[in-house]
Write a protein that holds these residues in place. Structure first.
Motif, PDB file in Angstrom:
ATOM      1  N   GLU A   1       0.831  -1.211   0.000  1.00  0.00           N
ATOM      2  CA  GLU A   1       0.000   0.000   0.000  1.00  0.00           C
ATOM      3  C   GLU A   1       0.864   1.260   0.000  1.00  0.00           C
ATOM      4  N   VAL A   2       1.936   1.243   0.772  1.00  0.00           N
ATOM      5  CA  VAL A   2       2.862   2.379   0.812  1.00  0.00           C
ATOM      6  C   VAL A   2       3.461   2.615  -0.568  1.00  0.00           C
ATOM      7  N   GLN A   3       3.893   1.543  -1.227  1.00  0.00           N
ATOM      8  CA  GLN A   3       4.492   1.678  -2.553  1.00  0.00           C
ATOM      9  C   GLN A   3       3.489   2.219  -3.574  1.00  0.00           C
TER      10      GLN A   3
ATOM     11  N   ASP B   1       3.473  16.234   5.956  1.00  0.00           N
ATOM     12  CA  ASP B   1       2.435  15.288   6.389  1.00  0.00           C
ATOM     13  C   ASP B   1       2.490  14.003   5.576  1.00  0.00           C
ATOM     14  N   PHE B   2       2.660  14.125   4.262  1.00  0.00           N
ATOM     15  CA  PHE B   2       2.700  12.925   3.428  1.00  0.00           C
ATOM     16  C   PHE B   2       3.942  12.097   3.722  1.00  0.00           C
ATOM     17  N   MET B   3       5.089  12.745   3.807  1.00  0.00           N
ATOM     18  CA  MET B   3       6.327  12.003   4.045  1.00  0.00           C
ATOM     19  C   MET B   3       6.324  11.349   5.434  1.00  0.00           C
ATOM     20  N   LYS B   4       5.760  12.043   6.420  1.00  0.00           N
ATOM     21  CA  LYS B   4       5.674  11.457   7.760  1.00  0.00           C
ATOM     22  C   LYS B   4       4.702  10.286   7.787  1.00  0.00           C
ATOM     23  N   SER B   5       3.632  10.365   6.974  1.00  0.00           N
ATOM     24  CA  SER B   5       2.681   9.255   6.886  1.00  0.00           C
ATOM     25  C   SER B   5       3.351   8.009   6.302  1.00  0.00           C
ATOM     26  N   ILE B   6       4.122   8.201   5.225  1.00  0.00           N
ATOM     27  CA  ILE B   6       4.859   7.080   4.626  1.00  0.00           C
ATOM     28  C   ILE B   6       5.858   6.516   5.643  1.00  0.00           C
ATOM     29  N   HIS B   7       6.557   7.407   6.333  1.00  0.00           N
ATOM     30  CA  HIS B   7       7.533   7.014   7.352  1.00  0.00           C
ATOM     31  C   HIS B   7       6.881   6.170   8.450  1.00  0.00           C
TER      32      HIS B   7
ATOM     33  N   ASN C   1       7.416   2.073   9.141  1.00  0.00           N
ATOM     34  CA  ASN C   1       7.902   1.555  10.423  1.00  0.00           C
ATOM     35  C   ASN C   1       6.917   0.572  11.042  1.00  0.00           C
ATOM     36  N   LEU C   2       5.624   0.835  10.874  1.00  0.00           N
ATOM     37  CA  LEU C   2       4.612  -0.094  11.375  1.00  0.00           C
ATOM     38  C   LEU C   2       4.756  -1.456  10.693  1.00  0.00           C
ATOM     39  N   ALA C   3       4.921  -1.432   9.371  1.00  0.00           N
ATOM     40  CA  ALA C   3       5.074  -2.682   8.616  1.00  0.00           C
ATOM     41  C   ALA C   3       6.321  -3.435   9.054  1.00  0.00           C
TER      42      ALA C   3
END
Length: 471
Positions: free
Chosen positions: A215-217, A431-437, A441-443
């Protein structure tokens, strides 16, 4: 030196075998432990399997993509953390695909070359095609749970039992009928349930981790305004469609890549993707996105193998689900040779085969932190942007192809670092970059927890069997 006093009865039970290696083997020793010390009833692998088979030997007709093929996994592919093997075999020209199809909750055992390694089939592998070099076990769960059976076979005791019947010279083999009589202790339900749950939790966490990463990709690709790569978008080694035309193009002297004469380094289609990315979004170079250390490597040091000491991780070790390297003396590695949490590693040497780990990326977490890294990794630390975001971008299919297009060498390829430093990194709002980050990390945390639960289940079985010998 290992010694054992052999009883007369052992000769008759082993078809009069006189070789010391057999009587000292872990498998034979485990058999004795179970027969003499096991306080519980036992069952056999045959009685706990609805089916125990290896699949048919078949001709492998490889093709370029999933459109006309099924993803294919070799035995070694099944132990990698990446669920994409990069290999496809033809649906039309490959026989026995139905017999070779993998199913969720099966247990697989390697039967050729490296024997006795065990895999639990998660949802990610369901319906994919596996090599005939894997013994398939369809758990029946008559007296033992499938998670417990997997953990038992994965333990050092199960490994000894699985490998003791190997035959052959240079390349060892085992067949399903060699392992069907392996005895499995029937532990009380509470103990079995605990081990079973740990293995099922580990499988679920691994699937959840892979889902988040996909999903991140996808989100990152869409934000960059890019399409999924097709086979026409990059050069690669391996099967090519007969319809694919030869490519020829000129290179200007002013091109930054002009210091290389290798045509593979001047991919026109990849350069077009790079230009499209830089037109769509704001970018900085990778060199600007990492700290002042830049791209660095571990040092060259003497490797003295010892029983204890520090763990050394090579490229072969680090991309596996179960990470385990060699133990070497602490005397020779320097401080900078140890893996630092949240640093980014790129596999820096290998071949161009689609299934090879060359140019794959990893972010250092619990299972790698503090261990010694071999010198072939390209190492770096994020500076201006969140490390999880930078890792996800470098882990994308675009950067993977960029990295592979910047290689030098013949049999073993190494990336040209001056080109890698110029790889564009897309920059978006915080906000977007922190969301991906955060999601990355969760994954990765889920993946690490999966590893820990898998290891905990196996350790419980090994401690249980060790207690029998002490009592």
């Amino acid at each position: 030196m290992k010694t054992v006093t052999v009883k007369h009865s052992w000769f008759s039970e082993s078809d009069l075998r006189l070789d010391a290696s057999f009587h000292l083997s872990d498998g034979v020793n485990t058999k004795r432990i179970i027969e003499k010390h096991c306080p519980y009833p036992t069952t056999t692998l045959r009685d706990e399997a609805n089916e125990l088979f290896k699949g048919n030997i078949h001709k492998r007709v490889y093709i370029g993509s999933a459109e006309y093929g099924n993803m294919f996994f070799t035995a070694s592919d099944m132990f990698k953390s990446d669920v994409d093997s990069g290999r496809y075999i033809s649906k039309k020209y490959s026989p026995y695909l139905e017999e070779l199809e993998l199913k969720k909750d099966w247990i697989l055992v390697t039967r050729s070359g490296t024997l006795g390694k065990v895999v639990y089939v998660t949802e990610d592998y369901d319906g994919k095609i596996g090599t005939d070099d894997l013994v398939r076990i369809k758990p029946a769960e008559n007296q033992i749970k499938r998670g417990y059976l997997y953990a038992y076979l994965s333990s050092k005791y199960g490994y000894g039992l699985l490998t003791q019947s190997g035959y052959g010279g240079v390349v060892k083999h085992i067949e399903p009928h060699h392992v069907e009589n392996i005895k499995v202790p029937i532990l009380p339900d509470p103990e079995q349930d605990k081990i079973h749950k740990l293995i099922l939790d580990a499988a679920t966490l691994r699937v959840e981790s892979n889902k988040i990463m996909k999903e991140v990709q996808n989100d990152l690709r869409k934000k960059c305004g890019l399409e999924q790569l097709s086979l026409e978008d990059y050069e690669y080694y391996g099967y090519h469609s007969p319809k694919r035309t030869a490519r020829a193009f000129g290179v200007k002297k002013t091109n930054k890549l002009s210091i290389s004469l290798k045509a593979f380094n001047h991919s026109k289609s990849l350069n077009q993707i790079r230009e499209k990315l830089m037109m769509n979004v704001n970018t900085i170079s990778l060199k600007e996105a990492i700290d002042n250390k830049g791209i660095y490597h571990s040092s060259a040091f003497k490797r003295v193998e010892v029983e204890k000491g520090v763990e050394l991780l090579s490229q072969k070790d680090i991309f596996k689900y179960k990470i385990q390297g060699k133990r070497i003396s602490r005397m020779y590695p320097k401080k900078k040779d140890y893996a630092i949490r949240n640093e980014i590693l790129i596999s820096g040497v290998g071949s161009m085969g689609e299934g090879d780990a060359f140019c794959k990326v990893i972010l250092v977490k619990d299972s790698v932190e503090g261990k010694v890294l071999a010198g072939e990794f390209l190492r770096m630390n994020a500076k201006k942007i969140p490390y999880g975001y930078l890792f996800s971008w470098l882990n994308s299919e675009y950067v993977f192809r960029f990295l592979r297009s910047y290689g030098t060498g013949t049999t073993l390829i190494r990336p040209i670092e001056v080109f890698i430093e110029e790889i564009p990194v897309p920059i978006f709002d915080d906000d977007f970059m922190k969301s991906i980050h955060k999601r990355t990390n969760l994954a990765l945390d889920k993946f690490e927890l999966s590893r820990k639960k898998d290891t905990e289940a196996i350790n419980l079985i090994e401690k249980e069997i060790e207690q029998w010998q002490e009592s």
